[in-house]
Design a protein around this motif. Sequence first.
Motif, PDB file in Angstrom:
ATOM      1  N   ILE A  42       0.864  -1.185   0.000  1.00 53.74           N
ATOM      2  CA  ILE A  42       0.000   0.000   0.000  1.00 53.74           C
ATOM      3  C   ILE A  42       0.903   1.238   0.000  1.00 53.74           C
ATOM      4  CG2 ILE A  42      -1.765   1.278   1.279  1.00 53.74           C
ATOM      5  CD1 ILE A  42      -2.638  -1.401   2.510  1.00 53.74           C
ATOM      6  N   ARG A  43       0.658   2.158  -0.931  1.00 54.06           N
ATOM      7  CA  ARG A  43       1.422   3.398  -0.961  1.00 54.06           C
ATOM      8  C   ARG A  43       1.253   4.170   0.332  1.00 54.06           C
ATOM      9  NH1 ARG A  43       3.381   4.534  -6.036  1.00 54.06           N
ATOM     10  NH2 ARG A  43       2.221   3.684  -7.821  1.00 54.06           N
ATOM     11  N   THR A  44       2.172   4.737   0.960  1.00 54.42           N
ATOM     12  CA  THR A  44       3.471   4.943   0.344  1.00 54.42           C
ATOM     13  C   THR A  44       4.484   3.870   0.801  1.00 54.42           C
ATOM     14  OG1 THR A  44       3.065   7.330   0.367  1.00 54.42           O
ATOM     15  CG2 THR A  44       5.366   6.629   0.068  1.00 54.42           C
ATOM     16  N   ARG A  45       4.653   3.710   2.120  1.00 54.71           N
ATOM     17  CA  ARG A  45       5.780   2.902   2.584  1.00 54.71           C
ATOM     18  C   ARG A  45       5.509   1.397   2.572  1.00 54.71           C
ATOM     19  NH1 ARG A  45       5.565   7.630   4.661  1.00 54.71           N
ATOM     20  NH2 ARG A  45       7.385   8.994   4.591  1.00 54.71           N
ATOM     21  N   GLY A  46       4.262   1.010   2.327  1.00 55.01           N
ATOM     22  CA  GLY A  46       3.985  -0.409   2.175  1.00 55.01           C
ATOM     23  C   GLY A  46       4.659  -0.984   0.940  1.00 55.01           C
ATOM     24  N   VAL A 105       0.426  -5.369   2.376  1.00 52.89           N
ATOM     25  CA  VAL A 105       1.559  -4.948   3.203  1.00 52.89           C
ATOM     26  C   VAL A 105       1.492  -3.438   3.447  1.00 52.89           C
ATOM     27  CG1 VAL A 105       4.070  -4.867   3.383  1.00 52.89           C
ATOM     28  CG2 VAL A 105       2.982  -6.787   2.183  1.00 52.89           C
ATOM     29  N   ASP A 106       1.605  -3.043   4.722  1.00 46.50           N
ATOM     30  CA  ASP A 106       1.662  -1.620   5.042  1.00 46.50           C
ATOM     31  C   ASP A 106       2.661  -1.402   6.175  1.00 46.50           C
ATOM     32  OD1 ASP A 106       1.135   1.053   4.743  1.00 46.50           O
ATOM     33  OD2 ASP A 106      -0.977   0.951   5.283  1.00 46.50           O
ATOM     34  N   ASP A 107       3.006  -0.130   6.409  1.00 50.35           N
ATOM     35  CA  ASP A 107       3.989   0.144   7.465  1.00 50.35           C
ATOM     36  C   ASP A 107       3.338   0.157   8.844  1.00 50.35           C
ATOM     37  OD1 ASP A 107       2.671   2.527   6.856  1.00 50.35           O
ATOM     38  OD2 ASP A 107       4.449   3.792   7.024  1.00 50.35           O
ATOM     39  N   VAL A 108       2.248   0.928   8.997  1.00 50.43           N
ATOM     40  CA  VAL A 108       1.630   1.084  10.312  1.00 50.43           C
ATOM     41  C   VAL A 108       0.150   0.692  10.234  1.00 50.43           C
ATOM     42  CG1 VAL A 108       1.027   2.743  12.138  1.00 50.43           C
ATOM     43  CG2 VAL A 108       3.170   3.016  10.878  1.00 50.43           C
ATOM     44  N   LEU A 109      -0.304  -0.074  11.220  1.00 48.75           N
ATOM     45  CA  LEU A 109      -1.736  -0.359  11.363  1.00 48.75           C
ATOM     46  C   LEU A 109      -2.227   0.425  12.580  1.00 48.75           C
ATOM     47  CD1 LEU A 109      -4.315  -1.907  10.627  1.00 48.75           C
ATOM     48  CD2 LEU A 109      -3.447  -3.845  11.939  1.00 48.75           C
ATOM     49  N   TYR A 110      -3.229   1.272  12.355  1.00 47.93           N
ATOM     50  CA  TYR A 110      -3.742   2.153  13.426  1.00 47.93           C
ATOM     51  C   TYR A 110      -5.252   1.944  13.505  1.00 47.93           C
ATOM     52  CZ  TYR A 110      -4.527   6.745  15.755  1.00 47.93           C
ATOM     53  OH  TYR A 110      -4.913   7.760  16.593  1.00 47.93           O
ATOM     54  N   THR A 111      -6.047   2.829  12.944  1.00 49.16           N
ATOM     55  CA  THR A 111      -7.508   2.667  13.037  1.00 49.16           C
ATOM     56  C   THR A 111      -8.001   1.480  12.206  1.00 49.16           C
ATOM     57  OG1 THR A 111      -7.944   4.120  11.156  1.00 49.16           O
ATOM     58  CG2 THR A 111      -7.817   5.149  13.345  1.00 49.16           C
ATOM     59  N   GLY A 112      -7.282   1.130  11.170  1.00 43.40           N
ATOM     60  CA  GLY A 112      -7.715   0.069  10.259  1.00 43.40           C
ATOM     61  C   GLY A 112      -8.426   0.614   9.028  1.00 43.40           C
ATOM     62  N   ARG A 113      -8.607   1.935   8.962  1.00 44.82           N
ATOM     63  CA  ARG A 113      -9.368   2.503   7.842  1.00 44.82           C
ATOM     64  C   ARG A 113      -8.631   2.381   6.511  1.00 44.82           C
ATOM     65  NH1 ARG A 113     -13.937   5.442   9.594  1.00 44.82           N
ATOM     66  NH2 ARG A 113     -14.044   5.294  11.856  1.00 44.82           N
ATOM     67  N   THR A 114      -7.298   2.484   6.541  1.00 43.34           N
ATOM     68  CA  THR A 114      -6.523   2.307   5.296  1.00 43.34           C
ATOM     69  C   THR A 114      -6.691   0.878   4.772  1.00 43.34           C
ATOM     70  OG1 THR A 114      -4.922   3.966   5.980  1.00 43.34           O
ATOM     71  CG2 THR A 114      -4.167   2.345   4.356  1.00 43.34           C
ATOM     72  N   ILE A 115      -6.692  -0.085   5.679  1.00 40.73           N
ATOM     73  CA  ILE A 115      -6.809  -1.483   5.244  1.00 40.73           C
ATOM     74  C   ILE A 115      -8.222  -1.767   4.724  1.00 40.73           C
ATOM     75  CG2 ILE A 115      -6.599  -3.899   5.992  1.00 40.73           C
ATOM     76  CD1 ILE A 115      -3.951  -2.176   5.785  1.00 40.73           C
TER      77      ILE A 115
HETATM   78  O1  PRP Z   1      -4.900   2.382  10.191  1.00 39.43           O
HETATM   79  P1  PRP Z   1      -4.991   3.805   9.724  1.00 39.43           P
HETATM   80  O2  PRP Z   1      -5.637   4.715  10.743  1.00 39.43           O
HETATM   81  O3  PRP Z   1      -5.621   3.946   8.374  1.00 39.43           O
HETATM   82  O4  PRP Z   1      -3.519   4.391   9.640  1.00 39.43           O
HETATM   83  C1  PRP Z   1      -2.457   3.719   9.028  1.00 39.43           C
HETATM   84  C2  PRP Z   1      -2.062   4.375   7.735  1.00 39.43           C
HETATM   85  O5  PRP Z   1      -1.613   5.715   7.971  1.00 39.43           O
HETATM   86  C3  PRP Z   1      -0.411   5.919   7.267  1.00 39.43           C
HETATM   87  O6  PRP Z   1      -0.644   6.300   5.971  1.00 39.43           O
HETATM   88  P2  PRP Z   1      -0.869   7.818   5.538  1.00 39.43           P
HETATM   89  O7  PRP Z   1      -2.338   8.042   5.346  1.00 39.43           O
HETATM   90  O8  PRP Z   1      -0.181   8.727   6.485  1.00 39.43           O
HETATM   91  O9  PRP Z   1      -0.229   7.865   4.108  1.00 39.43           O
HETATM   92  P3  PRP Z   1       1.274   7.578   3.629  1.00 39.43           P
HETATM   93  O10 PRP Z   1       1.537   6.098   3.884  1.00 39.43           O
HETATM   94  O11 PRP Z   1       1.247   7.842   2.173  1.00 39.43           O
HETATM   95  O12 PRP Z   1       2.191   8.459   4.404  1.00 39.43           O
HETATM   96  C4  PRP Z   1       0.255   4.560   7.276  1.00 39.43           C
HETATM   97  O13 PRP Z   1       1.187   4.442   6.241  1.00 39.43           O
HETATM   98  C5  PRP Z   1      -0.907   3.621   7.110  1.00 39.43           C
HETATM   99  O14 PRP Z   1      -1.159   3.405   5.732  1.00 39.43           O
END
Ligand code: PRP
Length: 182
Positions: A42-46, A105-115
């Motif tokens: 997943i863009r960017t760092r994934g 694949v992503d860098d950080v999992l937080y709220t889960g909304r990106t996934i």
């Molecule tokens: O679980 P969530 O609450 O959705 O947060 C996690 C996401 O937040 C960051 O992305 P960001 O939106 O900052 O974009 P980037 O990766 O392009 O910097 C990170 O790379 C995850 O994709």
Amino acid sequence: MTEFREKAVLMDDDGIRRALMRIAHEIVEKNKGTENLVLVGIRTRGVPIAARIGAEIARIEQRELPCGVLDITLYRDDLNELSYQPIVHPTEMPHDITSKTIVLVDDVLYTGRTIRAAMNALLDIGRPRMIQLAVLIDRGHRELPIRADYVGKNVPTAALEDVSVLLQDTDGVEKVVIRERV
Ligand SMILES: O=P(O)(O)OC[C@H]1O[C@H](OP(=O)(O)OP(=O)(O)O)[C@H](O)[C@@H]1O
Ligand SMILES: O=c1cc[nH]c(=O)[nH]1
């Protein structure tokens, strides 16, 4: 704009490398090999993280895995609320994903909304047999019923903190830091 100050380094370059090596081994073990596996960053760092996991799997299994790139911008649930015009980068899914096992694949999992957004984007492209999730950092605070299958490091955080994954590919430095608001 919110300002943050670095509070602690959670991982250095060796820590990141070892965590991704372990995840690569776990992916091979859980899937009993690499048949029908596709990595999708997943863009960017994934994206660079998926490439590194793919390189490690290729080293272990002597087989290159297909690797895709997903831009979830148009699937964000806050698209209507953004105060800026988002830049949409291309999604590159060179392989038919139907019947495949996708490892997102992503860098950080937080709220889960990106996934959630990434899964919707994938399901618009094809009908995978299964979707798994690999993240370098799980910092908790989920707002959706989503969990990762492979986690580099679980990091308890306060809601007001921020976890930043910095990679040579995107940031010119290799570390994971926790930052607090100033
Ligand atoms: O679980 P969530 O609450 O959705 O947060 C996690 C996401 O937040 C960051 O992305 P960001 O939106 O900052 O974009 P980037 O990766 O392009 O910097 C990170 O790379 C995850 O994709
Ligand atoms: O702390 C956070 C929260 C969301 N996305 C990140 O990269 N870090």
